[in-house]
Design an enzyme around this catalytic site. Structure first.
Site, PDB file in Angstrom:
ATOM      1  CD1 TRP A 158       0.302   0.671   3.321  1.00  0.00           C
ATOM      2  CD2 TRP A 158      -0.209  -1.500   3.205  1.00  0.00           C
ATOM      3  NE1 TRP A 158       0.775   0.068   4.457  1.00  0.00           N
ATOM      4  CE2 TRP A 158       0.476  -1.267   4.417  1.00  0.00           C
ATOM      5  CE3 TRP A 158      -0.641  -2.804   2.908  1.00  0.00           C
ATOM      6  CZ2 TRP A 158       0.750  -2.281   5.336  1.00  0.00           C
ATOM      7  CZ3 TRP A 158      -0.365  -3.806   3.819  1.00  0.00           C
ATOM      8  CH2 TRP A 158       0.315  -3.550   5.015  1.00  0.00           C
TER       9      TRP A 158
ATOM     10  CD  GLU B  98       5.427   5.153  -1.969  1.00  0.00           C
ATOM     11  OE1 GLU B  98       4.525   4.559  -1.351  1.00  0.00           O
ATOM     12  OE2 GLU B  98       6.073   4.618  -2.882  1.00  0.00           O
TER      13      GLU B  98
HETATM   14  N1  ARG Z   1       6.847   5.452  -5.390  1.00  0.00           N
HETATM   15  C1  ARG Z   1       5.982   4.730  -6.278  1.00  0.00           C
HETATM   16  C2  ARG Z   1       4.792   5.601  -6.641  1.00  0.00           C
HETATM   17  O1  ARG Z   1       4.647   6.656  -6.116  1.00  0.00           O
HETATM   18  C3  ARG Z   1       5.490   3.430  -5.675  1.00  0.00           C
HETATM   19  C4  ARG Z   1       6.577   2.477  -5.209  1.00  0.00           C
HETATM   20  C5  ARG Z   1       6.044   1.379  -4.317  1.00  0.00           C
HETATM   21  N2  ARG Z   1       5.471   1.902  -3.118  1.00  0.00           N
HETATM   22  C6  ARG Z   1       4.828   1.174  -2.184  1.00  0.00           C
HETATM   23  N3  ARG Z   1       4.324   1.807  -1.187  1.00  0.00           N
HETATM   24  N4  ARG Z   1       4.712  -0.135  -2.284  1.00  0.00           N
HETATM   25  O2  ARG Z   1       3.957   5.235  -7.431  1.00  0.00           O
END
Ligand code: ARG
Length: 372
Positions: free
Chosen positions: A235, A240
């Site tokens: 998740w 991010e």
């Molecule tokens: N940083 C990436 C994005 O913003 C996702 C990478 C995986 N992240 C995770 N929480 N599993 O789309």
């Protein structure tokens, strides 16, 4: 009558050794009996194929070994769908739609991986990605990070984009030597509209993000074997989305608009309007996912969980590897425990490796870097 080559010749001695080493770890960690017999069987028949249970544990170890991931505490809960018998594009597409539904689980997102058969690859780096369109004026609509992917799917015949900021790209599935485009159905794409608990002007920006990050461009390597199509998800962590995807100048670059919505003095950077806008955008993303009932980590809890993961791993006799620059959050990093630590960034297997984008291989070679 021609004699088929012995199976043992299909792999190298190094691959055989890596598989045997992996099986040793598998039996030790899971407590499953039968290690010696299994290793002997492999030596005798030369067939390195893993059982579903071995594949599942190998995938969990790959997550556990991912130096860039701060959310590794629940590594042992990863569910693996063993779909190695699927090698045709329509079957793969159907299974991916199913993956998206199962993983979302009504908002209580569960970590899930689907492993497909040989010859299958997904050319998108994630199952859900927003198009990026370069306008003749030079202006960009959508996610600038996905301009190359967008142009690639357009070359493949995609005409579906509405030219908006959050158009979901079609999937490019390679199977049986052919490449096919598939448009995801609306019900497979769950998105959250971003609203702020006390600033309606921020809601009016019309921001949104998809609930699930499903990585689809990494090769899973277990015991000398490579699985090129093994999309997986956990998740999101709010930073991010709020501190990178929507905030970076080279991505959606929304901080100036957020600052305006908040009524901040943007005349000088020294007023720290960028920092205030960044913080409120993070507040908004957490608030929106919470309201929508979609699981989302925050940087304070996830870094404390990472500390707990380190304790458990140390107790199990497995020193944790990590890339500090990836583990520290991009918001208030020194308020989290990982800031004050250092990590050994060595890569160990099983693990994931990033694939070269499929479209990069089809582009004309640069005359200055032409291969010999
Ligand atoms: N940083 C990436 C994005 O913003 C996702 C990478 C995986 N992240 C995770 N929480 N599993 O789309």
């Amino acid at each position: 009558m021609s004699v088929p080559p012995p199976l043992a010749s299909l792999h190298t001695p190094a691959e055989l050794e890596e598989t045997l080493t992996f099986l040793g770890l598998y039996h030790r960690e899971t407590g499953m009996p039968g290690r010696a017999a299994r290793q002997q069987q492999i030596r005798r028949h030369g067939d390195l194929s893993l059982t579903t249970s071995e594949l599942t544990h190998g995938a969990r170890m790959a997550w556990r070994n991912s130096t860039r991931c701060v959310g590794r505490l629940p590594w042992a809960t990863l569910e693996v769908r063993d779909l190695r018998h699927l090698t045709q594009a329509p079957q793969v597409f159907e299974a991916l739609c199913h993956h998206l539904r199962e993983a979302l689980n009504g908002g209580r997102i569960r970590p899930l991986m689907s492993v497909f058969g040989p010859g299958v690859r997904i050319h998108n780096d994630q199952l859900i990605r927003y198009a990026g369109y370069r306008q003749p004026s030079g202006e960009i609509i959508g996610d600038p990070q996905n301009i190359a992917l967008t142009e690639y799917v357009q070359q493949l015949g995609w005409r579906g984009g509405a030219g908006q900021a959050f158009d979901v790209l079609p999937l490019v599935i390679e199977a049986e030597g052919k490449v096919t485009l598939f448009e995801l159905p609306a019900e497979a794409i769950h998105e959250v509209s971003i609203t702020h608990p006390s600033c309606p002007a921020l809601d009016a920006l019309g921001l949104r993000w998809h609930a699930l990050p499903v990585i689809s461009n990494m090769t899973l390597e277990i015991g000398g074997q490579r699985f090129e199509c093994a999309p997986f998800n956990g998740w999101y962590l709010q930073t991010e989305i709020a501190a990178r995807n929507l905030a970076d100048e080279a991505r959606y670059n929304m901080l100036p608009a957020v600052a305006k919505a908040l009524g901040l003095d943007t005349s000088r950077r020294r007023t720290l309007w960028l920092d205030r806008a960044l913080l409120e955008l993070n507040v908004a993303v957490l608030h929106s996912f919470d309201e929508a009932g979609i699981r989302l980590a925050d940087h304070h809890s996830v870094t404390r969980q990472f500390q707990h993961f380190e304790e458990l791993e140390t107790r199990a006799g497995r020193p944790v590897k990590g890339k500090w620059s990836w583990l520290v959050p991009p918001l208030s990093p020194a308020t989290t425990p990982v800031w004050h630590r250092s990590y050994d960034d060595a890569e160990i297997k099983p693990n994931f490796t990033v694939q070269r984008p499929a479209w990069a291989a089809t582009q004309a070679a640069c005359p200055f870097h032409a291969s010999k």
